[in-house]
Design an enzyme around this catalytic site. Sequence first.
Site, PDB file in Angstrom:
ATOM      1  N   GLU A   1     -16.171   2.092  26.279  1.00  0.00           N
ATOM      2  CA  GLU A   1     -15.691   1.251  25.188  1.00  0.00           C
ATOM      3  C   GLU A   1     -14.190   1.007  25.361  1.00  0.00           C
ATOM      4  O   GLU A   1     -13.418   1.948  25.522  1.00  0.00           O
ATOM      5  CB  GLU A   1     -15.950   1.918  23.832  1.00  0.00           C
ATOM      6  CG  GLU A   1     -15.568   1.012  22.678  1.00  0.00           C
ATOM      7  CD  GLU A   1     -15.914   1.597  21.318  1.00  0.00           C
ATOM      8  OE1 GLU A   1     -15.609   2.768  21.087  1.00  0.00           O
ATOM      9  OE2 GLU A   1     -16.502   0.868  20.497  1.00  0.00           O
TER      10      GLU A   1
ATOM     11  N   GLU B   1     -19.994   7.602  12.885  1.00  0.00           N
ATOM     12  CA  GLU B   1     -20.145   6.283  13.528  1.00  0.00           C
ATOM     13  C   GLU B   1     -19.094   6.200  14.623  1.00  0.00           C
ATOM     14  O   GLU B   1     -17.896   6.328  14.339  1.00  0.00           O
ATOM     15  CB  GLU B   1     -19.937   5.156  12.516  1.00  0.00           C
ATOM     16  CG  GLU B   1     -21.069   4.975  11.523  1.00  0.00           C
ATOM     17  CD  GLU B   1     -22.391   4.611  12.159  1.00  0.00           C
ATOM     18  OE1 GLU B   1     -22.404   4.098  13.304  1.00  0.00           O
ATOM     19  OE2 GLU B   1     -23.420   4.850  11.517  1.00  0.00           O
TER      20      GLU B   1
ATOM     21  N   CYS C   1     -16.435  -2.146  16.517  1.00  0.00           N
ATOM     22  CA  CYS C   1     -17.381  -1.291  17.250  1.00  0.00           C
ATOM     23  C   CYS C   1     -18.638  -2.069  17.611  1.00  0.00           C
ATOM     24  O   CYS C   1     -19.372  -1.678  18.507  1.00  0.00           O
ATOM     25  CB  CYS C   1     -17.697  -0.030  16.461  1.00  0.00           C
ATOM     26  SG  CYS C   1     -18.079  -0.334  14.754  1.00  0.00           S
TER      27      CYS C   1
ATOM     28  N   LYS D   1      -9.275  10.153   3.706  1.00  0.00           N
ATOM     29  CA  LYS D   1      -8.198  10.179   4.714  1.00  0.00           C
ATOM     30  C   LYS D   1      -8.291   8.901   5.546  1.00  0.00           C
ATOM     31  O   LYS D   1      -9.123   8.793   6.433  1.00  0.00           O
ATOM     32  CB  LYS D   1      -8.394  11.410   5.606  1.00  0.00           C
ATOM     33  CG  LYS D   1      -7.182  11.924   6.333  1.00  0.00           C
ATOM     34  CD  LYS D   1      -6.492  10.949   7.215  1.00  0.00           C
ATOM     35  CE  LYS D   1      -6.844  10.927   8.653  1.00  0.00           C
ATOM     36  NZ  LYS D   1      -6.056   9.899   9.370  1.00  0.00           N
TER      37      LYS D   1
END
Length: 477
Positions: free
Chosen positions: A380, A247, A281, A172
């Site tokens: 973040e 992750e 990231c 996906k």
Amino acid sequence: MPYFKNFINGQWLDTNETASNINPSDLTDVIGEYAQASCDDVQLALQSARSAWQSWRLSSIQMRADILDHIGSEILARKDELGTLLSREEGKTKAEGIGEAARAGYIFKFFAGEAIRMHGESGASVRPAIQVDVNREPVGVIGIITPWNFPIAIPAWKIAPALAFGNCVVFKPAELVPGSAWALAEIIARSGLPVGVFNLVMGQGAQVGQALVDSDQVDAISFTGSHATGKRIAAATSSRLTKLQLEMGGKNPLIILDDADLDSALNCAVQGAFYSTGQRCTASSRFIVTAGIHGRFIAALRERVAALRVGHALDDATQIGPVVDQRQLNVDLDYLDIGKNEGATLSVGGQLVERATRGYFLTPALFENAAPAMRICREEIFGPIAAVTCVANYDEALAMANDTPFGLASGIVTTSLKYAQHFRQNAQAGMVMVNCPTAGVDYHVPFGGIKGSSYGTREQGNLAIEFYTRVKTAYIA
Ligand code: ADP
């Protein structure tokens, strides 16, 4: 308008719903219409993967290696085309897109080799006349859910080991980048895999992703994306004890010490924070700089950041492509306001700019006088925004670098072996960079973080096998 279907049970399947794939560098450029899988499609994909697994789990490792090698060769042969498509739909520069496509090719080739290195162990039992074998076996059906920021490399580093070690896949991709996912699936679909071993289900996370997460037909899920979604997946699967690998981003520091080579510090800072539009990231979003170099570093960094050329991702002169979409742009703009309201000084960038085409163009932004408690230093952002904090010495820098709920990558620029070694041992991160940008990693070694960044075993390299296999101990008399 080109129309792209899902790949389920060995066939390209139509659906009622489609979604447009829009180029963030040029909002008038629609790359194609992409089928959106229904929950029934997801079920069909899972069933076909489950039934294919009965024989695929026992398939020859030579066959798997050959198929993966073939996929890798085709990706490498078509890296310019695939990389250009990637840049067109995601917005990183063409050079970055082509580099990423090449990386995906090398990943498949690496795991072609890993498929034939799946050795077990054999030893004597502590009891007489019994032999003990410890072997790895595939896990089963793997749900692979990927983010938009590495549209081909992240799918590759999950799909390749899954197949290498004898698993079936329901993939996906992120809704914003179905083009690269579809192109990869099309290559995999022609690679000689038996029907049902690999399936592509495109669509929204809340529907298609959630259907995968909620199914008892999935043996393991490998996910890369936001912390919030990762935690939601962990909660949703906990009652079934589904094997998970998550992750989930970072808030990566780059320490610059007084003894750093200034040019090296600037290169690490600019590349790590702003390339790929800061949408990595592993991007550095916190520069922690000791007082003796702070003034020189900041003065030179302002110039370097201001000089970065923001533009259409496919324009050769562009260094920083657009933000991926309006939603991410809103997040970036919100954090620019948050930083200013918190009292940090926005010294460079953070401006929406117009180019020949209409796109999400934001100039890279540098905050100075940032305090570690500010939200811009803790949360973040995932955009071209970095904050500089001045500290007295290395000890203070290290403590500040580690003071974060994340732990993906952590960097230092120094010419001191003493500090480099100390940092390597004491940085709380899965990946430590000395005189290298925090972003930019090799494909043949483990990737992952600690604390809130990662959950489960490592991805990539020779440790990828941990997630995609189970261990079986056999006693044979
Ligand atoms: P981002 O904010 O970077 O888009 P997300 O975590 O929302 O990160 O998305 C990463 C991937 O997770 C995407 O493929 C997305 O469609 C998928 N996703 C989002 N929500 C869910 C969910 N509830 N269940 C499963 N997958 C999801």
